[in-house]
Design an enzyme around this catalytic site. Sequence first.
Site, PDB file in Angstrom:
ATOM      1  N   LYS A 183      96.476   9.975  23.786  1.00 45.48           N
ATOM      2  CA  LYS A 183      97.846   9.461  23.787  1.00 45.48           C
ATOM      3  C   LYS A 183      97.787   8.024  23.288  1.00 45.48           C
ATOM      4  O   LYS A 183      96.733   7.378  23.394  1.00 45.48           O
ATOM      5  CB  LYS A 183      98.424   9.500  25.212  1.00 45.48           C
ATOM      6  CG  LYS A 183      99.936   9.472  25.282  1.00 45.48           C
ATOM      7  CD  LYS A 183     100.570  10.839  25.180  1.00 45.48           C
ATOM      8  CE  LYS A 183     102.074  10.738  25.148  1.00 45.48           C
ATOM      9  NZ  LYS A 183     102.726  12.053  25.024  1.00 45.48           N
ATOM     10  N   THR A 218     109.959  23.088  24.629  1.00 47.01           N
ATOM     11  CA  THR A 218     109.599  22.489  25.923  1.00 47.01           C
ATOM     12  C   THR A 218     110.574  22.958  27.001  1.00 47.01           C
ATOM     13  O   THR A 218     110.179  23.318  28.119  1.00 47.01           O
ATOM     14  CB  THR A 218     109.615  20.952  25.824  1.00 47.01           C
ATOM     15  OG1 THR A 218     108.758  20.551  24.763  1.00 47.01           O
ATOM     16  CG2 THR A 218     109.148  20.313  27.123  1.00 47.01           C
ATOM     17  N   VAL A 264     115.304  17.550  25.913  1.00 46.69           N
ATOM     18  CA  VAL A 264     114.791  18.624  26.760  1.00 46.69           C
ATOM     19  C   VAL A 264     115.818  18.999  27.831  1.00 46.69           C
ATOM     20  O   VAL A 264     116.188  20.167  27.979  1.00 46.69           O
ATOM     21  CB  VAL A 264     113.447  18.239  27.426  1.00 46.69           C
ATOM     22  CG1 VAL A 264     112.971  19.357  28.340  1.00 46.69           C
ATOM     23  CG2 VAL A 264     112.393  17.937  26.373  1.00 46.69           C
ATOM     24  N   GLY A 265     116.292  17.996  28.571  1.00 43.65           N
ATOM     25  CA  GLY A 265     117.183  18.237  29.718  1.00 43.65           C
ATOM     26  C   GLY A 265     118.408  19.061  29.374  1.00 43.65           C
ATOM     27  O   GLY A 265     118.773  19.997  30.094  1.00 43.65           O
ATOM     28  N   LYS A 283     126.401  11.814  28.129  1.00 45.95           N
ATOM     29  CA  LYS A 283     125.570  13.012  28.272  1.00 45.95           C
ATOM     30  C   LYS A 283     125.944  13.815  29.509  1.00 45.95           C
ATOM     31  O   LYS A 283     125.977  15.048  29.478  1.00 45.95           O
ATOM     32  CB  LYS A 283     124.089  12.618  28.309  1.00 45.95           C
ATOM     33  CG  LYS A 283     123.647  12.097  26.953  1.00 45.95           C
ATOM     34  CD  LYS A 283     122.179  11.795  26.892  1.00 45.95           C
ATOM     35  CE  LYS A 283     121.810  11.411  25.464  1.00 45.95           C
ATOM     36  NZ  LYS A 283     120.519  10.757  25.370  1.00 45.95           N
ATOM     37  N   ALA A 309     110.353  18.494  33.036  1.00 45.43           N
ATOM     38  CA  ALA A 309     109.586  18.194  31.824  1.00 45.43           C
ATOM     39  C   ALA A 309     108.930  16.824  31.812  1.00 45.43           C
ATOM     40  O   ALA A 309     108.006  16.598  31.030  1.00 45.43           O
ATOM     41  CB  ALA A 309     110.498  18.286  30.605  1.00 45.43           C
ATOM     42  N   ALA A 310     109.387  15.894  32.634  1.00 45.43           N
ATOM     43  CA  ALA A 310     108.887  14.518  32.534  1.00 45.43           C
ATOM     44  C   ALA A 310     107.365  14.481  32.706  1.00 45.43           C
ATOM     45  O   ALA A 310     106.808  15.253  33.493  1.00 45.43           O
ATOM     46  CB  ALA A 310     109.557  13.638  33.577  1.00 45.43           C
ATOM     47  N   ASN A 311     106.713  13.585  31.962  1.00 44.39           N
ATOM     48  CA  ASN A 311     105.276  13.372  32.115  1.00 44.39           C
ATOM     49  C   ASN A 311     105.028  12.428  33.296  1.00 44.39           C
ATOM     50  O   ASN A 311     105.875  11.592  33.614  1.00 44.39           O
ATOM     51  CB  ASN A 311     104.707  12.728  30.845  1.00 44.39           C
ATOM     52  CG  ASN A 311     104.430  13.749  29.758  1.00 44.39           C
ATOM     53  OD1 ASN A 311     103.832  14.793  30.005  1.00 44.39           O
ATOM     54  ND2 ASN A 311     104.868  13.458  28.544  1.00 44.39           N
TER      55      ASN A 311
END
Length: 350
Positions: free
Chosen positions: A80, A146, A180-181, A204, A255-257
Amino acid sequence: MPLFETVKDMGHEQVLFCHGKNPPIKAIIAIHNTSLGPAMGATRLYPYVSEEDALTDVLRLSRGMTYKAACANIPMGGGKAVIIAHPQQKTPELLKAYAGFINNLNGQFITGQDINLTPEDVRVIREQTKYVVGGEEKSGGPAPITALGVFLGIKAAVQAHWQSRELQGLKVAIQGLGNVGKNVCRYLHEHKIKLYVSDVDPAKTAEMQQLFNATVVSNQEIYSQDVDIFAPCALGGIINQQTIPQLKAKIIAGAANNQLADEKTHSQMLTEKGITYCPDYVINAGGLINVYNEMIGYEDTKVMQQVHQIYDTLLTIFDIAKRKNITTNEAAQQLAEYRIINTKKKPNYQ
Ligand SMILES: NC(=O)C1=CN([C@@H]2O[C@H](COP(=O)(O)OP(=O)(O)OC[C@H]3O[C@@H](n4cnc5c(N)ncnc54)[C@H](O)[C@@H]3O)[C@@H](O)[C@H]2O)C=CC1
Ligand SMILES: O=C(O)C(=O)Cc1c[nH]c2ccccc12
């Protein structure tokens, strides 16, 4: 902790500190593990408060990529990169200088678009280096894939937690309605799930309210919603000492890292609270699956099959955790490490 002690502890192979005066650039490329292939990981541009924060982020994210690839059966390693800059400081010159550092690694690191980089930025980087992927016309970007992976992960967690396939009537809180959300919301709404949403951008939340009849809540209130599932799809570090006591959800699947502020402490706290945690790097592997397939020749059926594997992999991880009486996080790490040790290395991608 002294630098080499940390790197040894986390198992990184190389950490490259990139510096240049003209244009001014500070970036860190972390290569965690290349046992299964060259290290893959998208590049994040972020105005980190301190260099320590940047280093911590890139070390954890790159290790997550190693585990992500291994758990998803992608024959690649984990890396990364972070560029320490404010989005307003982003110039083509900066991106080109960054590309030079990628080239120095001769294909041992393959990168692409993460937070604060756009497909246009990736095009600029691509002019200087061949070691970038993503943004191909045919696949439509990694986010929808994702999101599908997250939806399948939610199904697996529901199956494991309640021995049920029934989704209708469940309540899910989604934090972050970005690429993603919003797609996660779409899948859930299609399955008659009631949505509770938060985002720092009111446009959003309004869109999800209008499209999917979502209930809009503030970013402070999202943790304590009376829901079955919490799906973090914005920032990392949101599962912590302050938020865990507030949670009513029985499943965390988003999905968050780097969702856990401290992996050991907080995964243990979740287990003690009876919450089923889907390890972030397992449930959010859809993005990696998508870009990897762009690289080797995209076939829809193959991508779908690999994304659907997320469901089975999570069931395996829940099962290991239960049998060994360990957290789901530890179980995922053990599965990844087992595969890394027992898989024969593929030839390098060039
Ligand atoms: N895009 C992909 O394929 C993948 C994304 N991820 C991770 O998933 C997360 C979401 O990714 P994307 O949707 O692509 O990013 P994005 O940048 O499109 O969306 C993030 C959303 O979170 C919102 N947000 C920011 N701070 C917030 C806060 N404090 N509370 C609530 N909302 C907040 C933003 O306004 C934005 O709408 C990120 O953590 C990313 O690293 C992980 C794997 C793959
Ligand atoms: O899942 C992550 O955190 C990723 O970095 C996945 C990803 C998105 N775009 C990319 C381009 C090159 C390597 C990995 C990725």
